[in-house]
Design a protein around this motif. Structure first.
Motif, PDB file in Angstrom:
ATOM      1  N   LEU A 118     -15.203  17.934   5.473  1.00 50.14           N
ATOM      2  CA  LEU A 118     -16.144  17.581   4.417  1.00 50.14           C
ATOM      3  C   LEU A 118     -15.466  16.680   3.397  1.00 50.14           C
ATOM      4  N   SER A 119     -16.024  15.488   3.200  1.00 50.97           N
ATOM      5  CA  SER A 119     -15.473  14.531   2.239  1.00 50.97           C
ATOM      6  C   SER A 119     -16.605  13.969   1.385  1.00 50.97           C
ATOM      7  N   THR A 120     -16.260  13.127   0.440  1.00 54.07           N
ATOM      8  CA  THR A 120     -17.254  12.427  -0.369  1.00 54.07           C
ATOM      9  C   THR A 120     -17.128  10.936  -0.111  1.00 54.07           C
ATOM     10  N   SER A 121     -18.112  10.191  -0.569  1.00 56.20           N
ATOM     11  CA  SER A 121     -18.086   8.742  -0.356  1.00 56.20           C
ATOM     12  C   SER A 121     -16.892   8.087  -1.044  1.00 56.20           C
ATOM     13  N   SER A 122     -16.351   8.760  -2.062  1.00 55.96           N
ATOM     14  CA  SER A 122     -15.189   8.193  -2.752  1.00 55.96           C
ATOM     15  C   SER A 122     -13.873   8.569  -2.077  1.00 55.96           C
ATOM     16  N   SER A 123     -13.883   9.636  -1.259  1.00 52.98           N
ATOM     17  CA  SER A 123     -12.639  10.057  -0.617  1.00 52.98           C
ATOM     18  C   SER A 123     -12.585   9.707   0.872  1.00 52.98           C
ATOM     19  N   LYS A 124     -13.725   9.362   1.467  1.00 50.81           N
ATOM     20  CA  LYS A 124     -13.731   9.006   2.889  1.00 50.81           C
ATOM     21  C   LYS A 124     -13.286   7.560   3.035  1.00 50.81           C
ATOM     22  N   THR A 125     -12.153   7.365   3.662  1.00 48.39           N
ATOM     23  CA  THR A 125     -11.562   6.040   3.785  1.00 48.39           C
ATOM     24  C   THR A 125     -11.106   5.808   5.216  1.00 48.39           C
ATOM     25  N   GLN A 126     -10.574   4.641   5.455  1.00 51.28           N
ATOM     26  CA  GLN A 126     -10.011   4.351   6.771  1.00 51.28           C
ATOM     27  C   GLN A 126      -8.874   5.326   7.083  1.00 51.28           C
ATOM     28  N   GLU A 127      -8.106   5.692   6.052  1.00 51.62           N
ATOM     29  CA  GLU A 127      -6.988   6.611   6.243  1.00 51.62           C
ATOM     30  C   GLU A 127      -7.476   8.004   6.649  1.00 51.62           C
ATOM     31  N   THR A 128      -8.518   8.509   5.978  1.00 50.62           N
ATOM     32  CA  THR A 128      -9.031   9.841   6.326  1.00 50.62           C
ATOM     33  C   THR A 128      -9.715   9.821   7.695  1.00 50.62           C
ATOM     34  N   ASN A 129     -10.289   8.690   8.061  1.00 50.95           N
ATOM     35  CA  ASN A 129     -10.872   8.563   9.409  1.00 50.95           C
ATOM     36  C   ASN A 129      -9.786   8.706  10.475  1.00 50.95           C
ATOM     37  N   PHE A 165       0.849  -1.185   0.000  1.00 55.76           N
ATOM     38  CA  PHE A 165       0.000   0.000   0.000  1.00 55.76           C
ATOM     39  C   PHE A 165       0.886   1.236   0.000  1.00 55.76           C
ATOM     40  N   VAL A 166       0.575   2.187  -0.875  1.00 55.76           N
ATOM     41  CA  VAL A 166       1.314   3.445  -0.953  1.00 55.76           C
ATOM     42  C   VAL A 166       0.337   4.568  -0.608  1.00 55.76           C
ATOM     43  N   GLY A 167       0.578   5.265   0.502  1.00 58.31           N
ATOM     44  CA  GLY A 167      -0.390   6.283   0.895  1.00 58.31           C
ATOM     45  C   GLY A 167       0.098   7.176   2.004  1.00 58.31           C
ATOM     46  N   LEU A 168      -0.835   7.896   2.588  1.00 56.31           N
ATOM     47  CA  LEU A 168      -0.493   8.912   3.576  1.00 56.31           C
ATOM     48  C   LEU A 168      -0.150   8.307   4.934  1.00 56.31           C
ATOM     49  N   ASN A 169       0.629   9.073   5.659  1.00 58.90           N
ATOM     50  CA  ASN A 169       0.902   8.780   7.053  1.00 58.90           C
ATOM     51  C   ASN A 169      -0.121   9.573   7.855  1.00 58.90           C
ATOM     52  N   SER A 170      -1.097   8.906   8.438  1.00 62.16           N
ATOM     53  CA  SER A 170      -2.217   9.595   9.082  1.00 62.16           C
ATOM     54  C   SER A 170      -1.759  10.501  10.219  1.00 62.16           C
ATOM     55  N   TYR A 171      -0.690  10.116  10.910  1.00 62.29           N
ATOM     56  CA  TYR A 171      -0.191  10.947  12.016  1.00 62.29           C
ATOM     57  C   TYR A 171       0.366  12.262  11.488  1.00 62.29           C
ATOM     58  N   GLN A 172       1.236  12.183  10.481  1.00 66.72           N
ATOM     59  CA  GLN A 172       1.846  13.395   9.929  1.00 66.72           C
ATOM     60  C   GLN A 172       0.814  14.281   9.243  1.00 66.72           C
ATOM     61  N   THR A 173      -0.100  13.655   8.490  1.00 74.94           N
ATOM     62  CA  THR A 173      -1.122  14.431   7.797  1.00 74.94           C
ATOM     63  C   THR A 173      -2.066  15.096   8.795  1.00 74.94           C
ATOM     64  N   GLY A 174      -2.438  14.368   9.848  1.00 74.13           N
ATOM     65  CA  GLY A 174      -3.287  14.936  10.886  1.00 74.13           C
ATOM     66  C   GLY A 174      -2.630  16.133  11.549  1.00 74.13           C
ATOM     67  N   SER A 175      -1.327  16.026  11.805  1.00 74.73           N
ATOM     68  CA  SER A 175      -0.594  17.136  12.419  1.00 74.73           C
ATOM     69  C   SER A 175      -0.554  18.352  11.503  1.00 74.73           C
ATOM     70  N   ALA A 176      -0.430  18.105  10.186  1.00 75.55           N
ATOM     71  CA  ALA A 176      -0.407  19.212   9.223  1.00 75.55           C
ATOM     72  C   ALA A 176      -1.747  19.950   9.218  1.00 75.55           C
ATOM     73  N   TYR A 177      -2.844  19.198   9.246  1.00 72.21           N
ATOM     74  CA  TYR A 177      -4.175  19.819   9.308  1.00 72.21           C
ATOM     75  C   TYR A 177      -4.348  20.572  10.637  1.00 72.21           C
ATOM     76  N   THR A 178      -3.910  19.962  11.740  1.00 72.52           N
ATOM     77  CA  THR A 178      -4.055  20.585  13.051  1.00 72.52           C
ATOM     78  C   THR A 178      -3.348  21.935  13.095  1.00 72.52           C
ATOM     79  N   GLU A 179      -2.142  21.991  12.537  1.00 75.11           N
ATOM     80  CA  GLU A 179      -1.373  23.235  12.541  1.00 75.11           C
ATOM     81  C   GLU A 179      -2.121  24.340  11.799  1.00 75.11           C
ATOM     82  N   GLN A 180      -2.755  23.990  10.665  1.00 66.38           N
ATOM     83  CA  GLN A 180      -3.500  24.991   9.905  1.00 66.38           C
ATOM     84  C   GLN A 180      -4.760  25.432  10.658  1.00 66.38           C
ATOM     85  N   ILE A 181      -5.472  24.492  11.245  1.00 67.20           N
ATOM     86  CA  ILE A 181      -6.713  24.807  11.954  1.00 67.20           C
ATOM     87  C   ILE A 181      -6.436  25.637  13.204  1.00 67.20           C
TER      88      ILE A 181
END
Length: 340
Positions: free
Chosen positions: A179-190, A148-164
Motif C-alpha cells: 500500500l502506497s500513496t501517489s506521492s510515495s509510489k515511484t519507479q524505485e518502489t516499483n 541521485f541519492v536513494g534506495l538500492n531496490s535489490y537490497q530493499t526488496g530483499s529486506a521486505y521479502t525476509e520480513q514477509i
C-alpha cells in the motif's frame, strides 16, 4: 649593458610580485563577496556556499532527519543548508519553491523529484543557470540532475521479502498487499515490488502460495489516505493477511485503523520509517516491523554530491543508501536520548 639587464630583471620581479599580491587580494575579495551572511551581532555567521533543500512536507519526520544530517555535513564544508517546504510557504507548490531557489541564485538544490513536466523544466533551468540539483529518494532521469541519492531496490526488496516470508501461512494462500500513496509510489518502489514478487516466488515452500497485490492511494488531499484505509478496514472482507506500508503516512493511518476497528493481530503489518508513533506501535507489537532508509546517509551524501560537483566539476551519478529493519528488539536504537 649588464647593469641595464639587471635593472630590468629587478623591475620585472617587482612587478610580478605586485601582480601576484594583487591577484591574491582580488581572489580573497571575490570570495568574501560570495559568502553567505546569516544572523546579526554575536550570532552572525558566514558560509562559502548556500544550498536549498526542498522538502516533501507530508513526511516531516523523515525530512527533518535528512535536513539535520545535511546541515551537519554542510557545516564541515563551509556551507549552509536552508530547508524550505510548500507548507512553510503558505500553499506554494514544490515548483514554486524551486523557482525561489533559482531566483535566489543558491549554490545547489536538494529535492525529492515529483516527475512533473514543470519540475523537469525547472531542474534543467537551474542547471543552465549554474545551479546543480541533487534528487533524493525519488529520481528523475529525464532531467540533467547531477546525482541521485536513494534506495538500492535489490537490497530493499530483499529486506521486505525476509520480513514477509516469516509471515506466510504454513499451508495455503497468504494475501499480501503493498500500500502506497501517489506521492510515495515511484519507479524505485516499483522495482522493490518486482524484486519482492520474484524472490517470494522462489523462496516459498511446498504448499505455500502468495497472492501479491499493490494499491496506490491518491493522496492529492490530506484526508484521502486516511479515508481509504478506514474504508478498507470497515469492509474487512477485503483485508489482506499481510499489509506492507510504503510510506510513513500510510503506516500511521494503518496503525490507527488497527486499533479503531479492533483488527490488532488479524492483519500483520510491515511499516515504513521510524516516527515516534511507529516505534510505539512496534513496541506494542501492533506493527510487526518497519523498513527505513538511512536518512543520515541521504543528507550526508546529498551535500557531498553538491560539494564534489562544485569543487571538481563532476560527481557520482548515483549514491546508494542503506536500509534498516526495525523490530521490537532494536526500537531503542532509533529513539532520541530523551525518549530512551
Amino acid at each position: 649593458m649588464k647593469a641595464m639587464k639587471k635593472f630590468t630583471l629587478t623591475v620585472f620581479c617587482i612587478l610580478a610580485g605586485c601582480i601576484f599580491f594583487l591577484s591574491g587580494i582580488w581572489i580573497y575579495f571575490q570570495k568574501s563577496l560570495d559568502r553567505v551572511e546569516l544572523g546579526e551581532g554575536e550570532h552572525a555567521a558566514s558560509y562559502q556556499r548556500h544550498y536549498l533543500m526542498i522538502s516533501n512536507d507530508k513526511d516531516t519526520g523523515m525530512w527533518q532527519s535528512v535536513y539535520e544530517s545535511a546541515s551537519k555535513e554542510a557545516e564541515e564544508k563551509d556551507a549552509y543548508v536552508e530547508l524550505l517546504s510548500p507548507e512553510q510557504m503558505n500553499g506554494y507548490s514544490q515548483a514554486d519553491c524551486l523557482k525561489i531557489g533559482i531566483a535566489s541564485q543558491v549554490d545547489g538544490i536538494i529535492l525529492e523529484a515529483d516527475g512533473s513536466k514543470e519540475e523537469q523544466h525547472l531542474i534543467n533551468e537551474a542547471l543552465k543557470g549554474g545551479i546543480p540539483v541533487v534528487t533524493v529518494m525519488t529520481d528523475d532521469t529525464a532531467t540533467g540532475r547531477i546525482s541521485f541519492v536513494g534506495l538500492n531496490s535489490y537490497q530493499t526488496g530483499s529486506a521486505y521479502t525476509e520480513q514477509i516470508s516469516g509471515m506466510l501461512k504454513a499451508q495455503g494462500t497468504t494475501s499480501v498487499m503493498f500500500l502506497s500513496t501517489s506521492s510515495s509510489k515511484t519507479q524505485e518502489t516499483n522495482l522493490v515490488y518486482s524484486q519482492v514478487k520474484k524472490e517470494l516466488e522462489t523462496q516459498k515452500k511446498t504448499g505455500q502460495s502468495v497472492d501479491l497485490t499493490e494499491y496506490c492511494v491518491d493522496s492529492s488531499a490530506d484526508f484521502d489516505t486516511e479515508e481509504f484505509v478506514r474504508d478498507m478496514f470497515v469492509n474487512d472482507e477485503n483485508l489482506p493477511d499481510v499489509l506492507v506500508c510504503m510510506d510513513e503516512v500510510v503506516t500511521e493511518c494503518v496503525y490507527q485503523a488497527l486499533i479503531d476497528y479492533n483488527q490488532v493481530g488479524n492483519v500483520k503489518v510491515i511499516g515504513f520509517y521510524y516516527s515516534d508513533v511507529i516505534l510505539d506501535a512496534i513496541d506494542k507489537e501492533i506493527i510487526s516491523s518497519a523498513i527505513a532508509l538511512d536518512m543520515d546517509e541521504i543528507g550526508r551524501y546529498s551535500v557531498n554530491a553538491l560539494d564534489e560537483y562544485l569543487s571538481l566539476g563532476h560527481s557520482n551519478n548515483y549514491y546508494s543508501v542503506n536500509q534498516h529493519v526495525i523490530t521490537k528488539e532494536n526500537t531503542k536504537d532509533y529513539r532520541t536520548e530523551d525518549e530512551k
